[in-house]
Design an enzyme around this catalytic site. Sequence first.
Site, PDB file in Angstrom:
ATOM      1  N   ASN A  88      10.415  -5.413  -3.427  1.00 47.82           N
ATOM      2  CA  ASN A  88      10.493  -6.525  -2.469  1.00 47.82           C
ATOM      3  C   ASN A  88       9.375  -7.549  -2.710  1.00 47.82           C
ATOM      4  O   ASN A  88       8.513  -7.365  -3.578  1.00 47.82           O
ATOM      5  CB  ASN A  88      10.455  -5.963  -1.043  1.00 47.82           C
ATOM      6  CG  ASN A  88      11.185  -6.841  -0.049  1.00 47.82           C
ATOM      7  OD1 ASN A  88      11.083  -8.071  -0.112  1.00 47.82           O
ATOM      8  ND2 ASN A  88      11.910  -6.249   0.859  1.00 47.82           N
ATOM      9  N   HIS A 119     -13.566  -2.396 -10.695  1.00 52.20           N
ATOM     10  CA  HIS A 119     -14.954  -2.555 -11.157  1.00 52.20           C
ATOM     11  C   HIS A 119     -15.525  -1.167 -11.393  1.00 52.20           C
ATOM     12  O   HIS A 119     -15.086  -0.191 -10.780  1.00 52.20           O
ATOM     13  CB  HIS A 119     -15.804  -3.267 -10.099  1.00 52.20           C
ATOM     14  CG  HIS A 119     -15.391  -4.694  -9.882  1.00 52.20           C
ATOM     15  ND1 HIS A 119     -15.776  -5.718 -10.711  1.00 52.20           N
ATOM     16  CD2 HIS A 119     -14.611  -5.242  -8.942  1.00 52.20           C
ATOM     17  CE1 HIS A 119     -15.250  -6.849 -10.284  1.00 52.20           C
ATOM     18  NE2 HIS A 119     -14.528  -6.588  -9.212  1.00 52.20           N
TER      19      HIS A 119
END
Length: 190
Positions: A88, A119
């Site tokens: 969707n 990170h």
Amino acid sequence: MGILHKLKQFAFVKLRILKYNSLSSCKQVSGQPKLYHPLLLNGKGKISFGKNVQIGVVNSPNYYSHYSYFEARNSESEIVIGNNVSINNHCSIEALSKITIQDDVLIGINCSILDNDGHSLEIDNRLSGTPKSAEIVIEKNVFIGDNVTILKGVTIGEHSVVGNGSVVTKSVPSNVIVAGNPAQIIKEIK
Ligand SMILES: CC(C)(COP(=O)(O)OP(=O)(O)OC[C@H]1O[C@@H](n2cnc3c(N)ncnc32)[C@H](O)[C@@H]1OP(=O)(O)O)[C@@H](O)C(=O)NCCC(=O)NCCS
């Protein structure tokens, strides 16, 4: 379908699909999903679509705004989407290792599937280090509700359901419903 409706679809949907197609930089794309919503495909890795893959749903939230974002970041990164998968509006799938979505999977709006931390967790290496990453597999016929996040290393077993707004941090067996943050089993499916 009237001419006015067709014009609106062209101006507010089709042109945006073309725009994000032209902005996409991924060079290793195979298969052709049916696009009902803009999709940006980035990264140096491979993105493959099976047969009858649908991106976006007409008249669902975010249909006239937003776009979906798939990124296979490095040359060895991979996103593999099977057959008859429906994703969707406004979803992101970001692979550093590999994300596999098997056949017949349904994914709601605003979902995020992310196989890495983005990170490094090391204090001095946040921007320069390599983030931790582990493969994600979403097995056959899984139904993922709206606003779900699936994090690194997770396998979701076939036929299972992930409830609205869940954050999935650990693998889920087959034939269960999980929900919450972190997602826990709330029911078994017979
Ligand atoms: C997960 C889900 C399938 C469960 O539906 P259900 O089987 O009818 O479950 P119930 O409503 O009986 O809830 C069972 C328990 O789980 C909890 N629960 C249900 N959905 C939850 C959710 N998304 N997050 C956290 N807890 C949830 C209920 O509070 C209830 O807790 P309790 O036993 O302590 O009272 C449903 O809540 C859901 O999220 N559906 C997906 C909706 C969606 O996003 N669809 C996408 C558009 S197509």
